[in-house]
Enzyme design. Sequence first.
Site, PDB file in Angstrom:
ATOM      1  N   ASP A 195       0.873  -1.162   0.000  1.00  0.00           N
ATOM      2  CA  ASP A 195       0.000   0.000   0.000  1.00  0.00           C
ATOM      3  C   ASP A 195       0.919   1.223   0.000  1.00  0.00           C
ATOM      4  O   ASP A 195       2.112   1.117   0.306  1.00  0.00           O
ATOM      5  CB  ASP A 195      -0.890  -0.031   1.247  1.00  0.00           C
ATOM      6  N   ASP A 205      -0.095   5.141   0.908  1.00  0.00           N
ATOM      7  CA  ASP A 205      -0.304   6.073   2.011  1.00  0.00           C
ATOM      8  C   ASP A 205      -0.235   5.353   3.352  1.00  0.00           C
ATOM      9  O   ASP A 205      -0.957   4.382   3.585  1.00  0.00           O
ATOM     10  CB  ASP A 205      -1.666   6.761   1.873  1.00  0.00           C
TER      11      ASP A 205
END
Length: 315
Positions: free
Chosen positions: A34, A36
């Site tokens: 991922d 953020d």
Amino acid sequence: MDGGAAAIGLKGCRRVRGAQIRHLLDAKACFLFDCDGVIWHGEQAVPGAPRVVHALLRRGKGVFFVTNNCTRPRETYVRKFRRLGFTGVRREHIFSSSYCAALYLRDVAQVRGGGVFVVGCEGMREELREAGVPYLQEEADVPGATIYDCALSAGVKAVLVGHDDQFTFLKLAKASCYLRDPDCLFLATDSDPWHPLKDGRILPGSGCLTAALEVATGRKATVIGKPSRFMFECISSQFTGVDPAQCLMVGDRLETDMLFGSNCGLDTMLTLTGVSQLEDAEEYSRSEQSTKQCFVPDYVVDTIADFLPAFEELD
């Protein structure tokens, strides 16, 4: 089997470091991250993250970035990676929910005539344009227009919902009208409820807009991004030899990233630099509800920079 390898074999919310991470690096061929909260916060890279990504790529590992952030086209992500010091990241490594939604509409739904009504941002439209998916080029509504007198387009094939900071009640009403047609597809880039901002503030996520439309229509959206399997299917269809058993999903949100990994048959790792914390994972692990066990990571690290000592040992 030595102690490190034995620890790797014991699943369920286990902190790993040193030799244990080294065994993971040996065992896994592909790493899914991922963005953020895992490799950056806004315009700041997580310390050590660029070195980790570079080291994985230099060792020939498959490295992919899976993000539910639908606001940017992939080319903008490439520029951000460069700006924050990540080298070797190419556009084909990036799988955003807007890009995967465009692939779904083109290759699975095979939307041709008519078009897609977009509740979302320009980044979503740019991915649709690049994929050759037709969408409605709506002109600005007349001031004071309402659902009683606004124009509606004929032949709308799908409604796609994502992040939209220009969301209006009229957009909601139009989308609701289109979805009265049972043949009109109802898609959402992601179901994220909110995103953290500075000073304890939050930004409502795409899931809020999707929920409003689900209530208005009595329909459920097909979610393209995490935790849906489709994002992983996009990766495996474009890169040969991506074996779920040899993949590690690294994320910061239990209900999205860990569930995505579980749904796809991937080992999962929680990094504590984002939304979810160890206490959250431990609470899920104590739950007797089987659905909540899918939120429990296999491994936990403070930060992906914890990989760096293992790379030094391997060199």
